[in-house]
Design a protein around this motif. Structure first.
Motif, PDB file in Angstrom:
ATOM      1  N   THR A 115       3.657   2.094  -3.917  1.00  0.00           N
ATOM      2  CA  THR A 115       2.192   2.146  -3.626  1.00  0.00           C
ATOM      3  C   THR A 115       1.412   3.151  -3.997  1.00  0.00           C
ATOM      4  OG1 THR A 115       2.028   2.842  -1.261  1.00  0.00           O
ATOM      5  CG2 THR A 115       2.861   0.578  -1.607  1.00  0.00           C
ATOM      6  N   ALA A 116       0.002   3.197  -4.066  1.00  0.00           N
ATOM      7  CA  ALA A 116      -0.850   4.377  -4.568  1.00  0.00           C
ATOM      8  C   ALA A 116      -1.294   5.092  -3.359  1.00  0.00           C
ATOM      9  CB  ALA A 116      -1.995   3.651  -5.326  1.00  0.00           C
ATOM     10  N   VAL A 117      -0.762   4.481  -2.079  1.00  0.00           N
ATOM     11  CA  VAL A 117      -1.282   5.159  -0.885  1.00  0.00           C
ATOM     12  C   VAL A 117      -0.802   6.934  -1.039  1.00  0.00           C
ATOM     13  CG1 VAL A 117      -0.909   5.575   1.692  1.00  0.00           C
ATOM     14  CG2 VAL A 117      -1.069   3.387   0.495  1.00  0.00           C
ATOM     15  N   PRO A 118      -2.031   7.626  -1.062  1.00  0.00           N
ATOM     16  CA  PRO A 118      -1.500   9.335  -1.065  1.00  0.00           C
ATOM     17  C   PRO A 118      -0.645   9.657  -0.146  1.00  0.00           C
ATOM     18  CG  PRO A 118      -3.845   8.931  -0.527  1.00  0.00           C
ATOM     19  CD  PRO A 118      -3.319   7.538  -0.662  1.00  0.00           C
ATOM     20  N   ASN A 212      -3.056  16.170  -2.751  1.00  0.00           N
ATOM     21  CA  ASN A 212      -2.344  14.900  -2.410  1.00  0.00           C
ATOM     22  C   ASN A 212      -1.576  14.591  -3.386  1.00  0.00           C
ATOM     23  OD1 ASN A 212      -4.105  14.863  -0.107  1.00  0.00           O
ATOM     24  ND2 ASN A 212      -5.771  13.599  -1.196  1.00  0.00           N
TER      25      ASN A 212
ATOM     26  N   ALA B  67      -5.870   3.589  -3.863  1.00  0.00           N
ATOM     27  CA  ALA B  67      -5.027   3.460  -2.529  1.00  0.00           C
ATOM     28  C   ALA B  67      -6.074   2.465  -1.948  1.00  0.00           C
ATOM     29  CB  ALA B  67      -4.757   4.446  -1.724  1.00  0.00           C
ATOM     30  N   THR B  70      -6.230  -1.011  -3.572  1.00  0.00           N
ATOM     31  CA  THR B  70      -5.023  -1.809  -3.187  1.00  0.00           C
ATOM     32  C   THR B  70      -5.167  -2.251  -1.851  1.00  0.00           C
ATOM     33  OG1 THR B  70      -4.005  -0.345  -4.536  1.00  0.00           O
ATOM     34  CG2 THR B  70      -2.446  -1.842  -3.046  1.00  0.00           C
ATOM     35  N   ALA B 258      -9.187  10.274   0.456  1.00  0.00           N
ATOM     36  CA  ALA B 258      -8.236  10.920   0.007  1.00  0.00           C
ATOM     37  C   ALA B 258      -8.688  12.596  -0.508  1.00  0.00           C
ATOM     38  CB  ALA B 258      -7.350  10.588  -1.081  1.00  0.00           C
ATOM     39  N   LYS B 287      -6.706   8.467   7.721  1.00  0.00           N
ATOM     40  CA  LYS B 287      -6.237   8.870   6.504  1.00  0.00           C
ATOM     41  C   LYS B 287      -6.472  10.554   6.284  1.00  0.00           C
ATOM     42  CE  LYS B 287      -6.543   7.505   1.712  1.00  0.00           C
ATOM     43  NZ  LYS B 287      -6.882   6.203   0.835  1.00  0.00           N
ATOM     44  N   ASP B 334       0.414   0.640   5.469  1.00  0.00           N
ATOM     45  CA  ASP B 334      -0.105   1.949   6.181  1.00  0.00           C
ATOM     46  C   ASP B 334      -1.194   1.841   6.966  1.00  0.00           C
ATOM     47  OD1 ASP B 334      -0.161   4.597   6.972  1.00  0.00           O
ATOM     48  OD2 ASP B 334       1.029   5.029   5.044  1.00  0.00           O
ATOM     49  N   GLU B 337      -4.650   2.750   5.729  1.00  0.00           N
ATOM     50  CA  GLU B 337      -5.801   2.109   4.813  1.00  0.00           C
ATOM     51  C   GLU B 337      -6.417   0.669   5.648  1.00  0.00           C
ATOM     52  OE1 GLU B 337      -6.233   3.207   2.098  1.00  0.00           O
ATOM     53  OE2 GLU B 337      -4.824   4.653   1.451  1.00  0.00           O
TER      54      GLU B 337
END
Lengths: 291, 424
Positions: A115-118, A212, B67, B70, B258, B287, B334, B337
């Motif tokens: 996934t793109a979650v940092p 990140n 993120a 998505t 981010a 986050k 997560d 998000e």
């Protein structure tokens, strides 16, 4: 005056992080004549491997980071063996396009898998900033610049002093003569590319502690690394470092005294001006690359 | 001899390949799914009998904002599954087709064209940032496709003197609405008397900087300074130095979470312990704390649309919020998000609620537009959603805005959901 000093220090710190990326890139570009657009992706993978070793399986940084670099080097060997070796003798454009393909493929594979979650690799320590008058420096940023300098010096010594380093330089100066002297040039190509990947991964590993970790991080850094390499002169380590510092400091000055929105523009205008005066880059040799 | 060496070589290659793939898999914490999406075979679309209703969605699925995009996509998918499990829209399932914009205006425009010409979607949700949204808005108007705007807060999107149109329906709040709510507490309660405005250098960031600068000047408190960041920037030493030397007492930071986390962490690393307020309804404190650490995030505040993750009872649809929280967790996504994801739920929900009022064989872009004009639907994120006139805005939802933040190491509600009141 104080803000000026702080501005210069900021520029040196930012330039230090650019240098780490640029040295690996200039190495592959200058020595192997390979325009490696996937260099940033190895940088990104270096950061993800570090995340795996340091966060997921909780190894200490001092073990996790070298392991991450090692894995990236092994991956570099594989890329060289299966993708680049069949096209070394082909046109330079084919090799370049191949690395463009990797540049698109690798971050997308990572996005699908992870996934793109940092993510973030925590630094090994937290400390109050060093404060001297009005000048402040974050210790972790300083440490990263120092380690970068250490890695670059180590790398330089390796190229100058070791048998393998000399064999590499000989191979890329004259492949036929090197072969006649008994150097296994195929191996040299593989090792050189692998070391280049290791350098990129070292950059990612170090910077994963302050930036990140996410799939697009490589693409973002590559542009600047290319600019630094061209500015410094292809294949020239000292040039790459100097180029990185010039870009870092000029960005910092422009960001502080004009506007942060224009700092990239100022740095790149400077780049164009320098290249107009010296097209081979600040420390590049006229008419060729020093190998 | 040679073949043994070769065999050994291939052995090594295999082992290395295997190790690398295991490493990559290992980077995913156990509770996260390996893929962000559900397998197509389980798609509930097939379970409902009628012809699917195609809805397009444009989000940044790649690039620096991936993120967030998505998460919005996954939030909308959770709603699609939910509504399809209930029999879809009068027997017709929802088919959500998502295209990537990378938060780039040109990519967003071509994604929109693809969605309407090839996929033949009836309505579109998108396109996260203000710049890509402003690229899509003229196309939606020209092609008469209803566009539900999920995140973009630049005033132009629904301003009747700019891009506002009966085809553009914004569920989120434009910056001016946020500032109206914040104005009651900004100076006196939060103590942000001389803030430094730090914004990402795009339509969203510049729009927000203008609104807050004008507000402070109007109140007789000039701002400490205004500075912009590149969307791809990672090192903020230069900006932080300027903030330090400006003597500002706080920072109003407009950036993706981010990027904001890096600013928060680097500010803390330099010993710059000013309160930071992030407007934009997009800058998740979860986050920030995960990326920058709880200690660095102390004093961080954000405006939030989705407060259901802190307390579902504070939303317009507590049951929906509870279901959403549980499903989000059950899918292993997560929590950092979740605020973005809730916007995806509400954007698709309001479209579906509008479509429920249309005969199933008469669902078209035009009938969806007409239905959206009259819909009223309780959302989990954007309050009781309906599209109305508000100051210069048309077809604009007026969502409640809340302020949440990290106080004494805990996630806290600083301002409960409050509806912005127009000046005139």
């Amino acid at each position: 005056m104080n803000i000026f000093l702080q501005t210069i220090i900021n520029g040196v710190i930012v330039g230090g992080t650019y240098a780490l990326m640029a040295v690996g890139l200039t190495f592959v570009l200058g020595f192997m004549d390979l325009v490696n657009f996937a260099h940033g992706e190895l940088y990104m993978l270096g950061a993800y491997f570090t995340y795996f070793f340091v966060v997921t399986i909780a190894l200490p940084h001092i073990i996790g980071i070298p392991l991450a670099i090692l894995v990236a080097m092994l991956l570099g060997l594989l890329i060289e063996r299966f993708l680049l070796r069949p096209v070394w003798d082909k046109d330079i454009l084919i090799r370049m396009l191949l690395t463009v393909g990797l540049m698109i493929l690798i971050p997308n594979v990572i996005t699908v898998m992870l996934t793109a979650v940092p993510k973030k690799v925590p630094p090994p320590f937290t400390m109050s900033p060093f404060i001297l008058g009005n000048v402040r420096v974050a210790p972790i940023q300083l440490l990263i610049v120092l380690v970068s300098v250490f890695i670059i010096v180590l790398f330089h010594l390796f190229m100058q002093r070791t048998r393998l380093g000399k064999a590499m330089r000989a191979t890329f100066q004259d492949k036929e003569v090197a072969m006649a002297m008994g150097i296994d040039t195929k191996k040299i190509y593989a090792y050189t590319f692998s070391i280049g990947c290791g350098m990129a991964a070292a950059g990612g590993a170090m910077l994963s502690m302050i930036y990140n970790v996410f799939p697009a991080m490589g693409a973002i850094t590559t542009t600047k690394a290319f600019a630094v390499v061209i500015l410094g002169g292809l294949g020239n380590f000292a040039g790459a470092i100097l180029g990185a510092l010039i870009v870092g400091v000029s960005e910092s000055i422009a960001g502080t005294y004009i506007s942060s929105g224009y700092k990239d523009a100022v740095a790149f205008i400077l780049l164009v001006l320098i290249l107009m005066v010296k097209p081979s880059g600040i420390m590049g040799k006229k008419g060729g690359i020093e190998k | 001899m040679k073949s043994t060496a070769r065999k050994r070589y291939y052995h090594m290659v295999f082992v290395v390949l295997l190790s690398v793939s295991l490493l990559c898999l290992g980077c995913t914490p156990a509770e996260e799914p390996i893929e962000g999406e559900q397998p197509d075979t389980e798609s509930p679309v097939e379970e409902v009998a009628g012809e699917p209703i195609k809805i397009g969605m444009i989000q940044p699925i790649t690039g620096p904002i991936a993120a967030s995009g998505t998460a919005l996509r996954d939030g909308a998918r959770i709603y699609a599954e939910y509504i399809n499990d209930q029999g879809g829209i009068n027997g017709r399932p929802i088919d959500l087709i998502v295209e990537d914009s990378a938060n780039d205006p040109a990519m967003a425009a071509s994604a929109f064209n693809k969605l309407i010409s090839r996929d033949k979607v009836l309505a579109v949700i998108g396109a996260w940032g203000s710049s890509p949204t402003l690229a899509v808005v003229p196309l939606a108007k020209q092609n008469e496709i209803p566009l539900v705007v999920d995140t973009a807060s630049n005033y132009k999107v629904t301003d009747k003197n700019e891009e506002g149109s009966p085809w553009i329906f914004r569920v989120t709040a434009p910056t001016i609405m946020e500032s109206r709510v914040l104005s009651a507490i900004l100076i006196d309660d939060l103590g942000l008397k001389n803030p430094y405005i730090l914004s990402v250098n795009n339509d969203w960031g510049r729009g927000t900087a203008d609104v807050f600068t004008a507000y402070y000047e109007g109140e007789g408190y000039p701002v400490g300074g205004v500075d912009y960041l590149d969307q791809a920037e990672t090192n903020y030493q230069v900006n932080l130095t300027k903030i330090l030397s400006s003597g500002a007492d706080s920072i109003i930071l407009t950036a993706d979470a981010a990027q904001a986390a890096l600013v928060v962490e680097q500010a803390s690393g330099l010993g710059l312990d000013l309160p930071i307020l992030a407007p934009g309804l997009s800058c998740s404190m979860y986050k920030i704390t995960k990326l920058a650490g709880m200690e660095a995030a102390e004093g961080f505040m954000q405006t939030a649309a989705y407060i259901g993750s802190v307390d579902p009872m504070m939303t317009a649809d507590p049951e929906g919020a509870r279901y959403f929280n549980e499903t989000w967790e059950a899918k292993g996504y997560d929590v950092i998000e979740i605020q973005e994801a809730a916007k995806g739920w509400d954007s698709l929900m309001v479209l579906c609620e509008a479509m429920k009022t249309i005969d199933s064989d008469k669902i078209s872009s035009a009938s969806i537009r007409d239905a959206l004009e009259n819909v009223e639907a309780p959302g989990i994120c954007f309050g009781n959603i309906k599209f109305e006139e508000w100051e210069n805005f048309i077809f604009q939802n007026v969502p409640p805005v809340s302020v949440v933040g990290v106080i004494d190491g805990k996630y806290s509600v600083i301002l409960e959901p409050t509806k912005p009141i127009p000046e005139n």
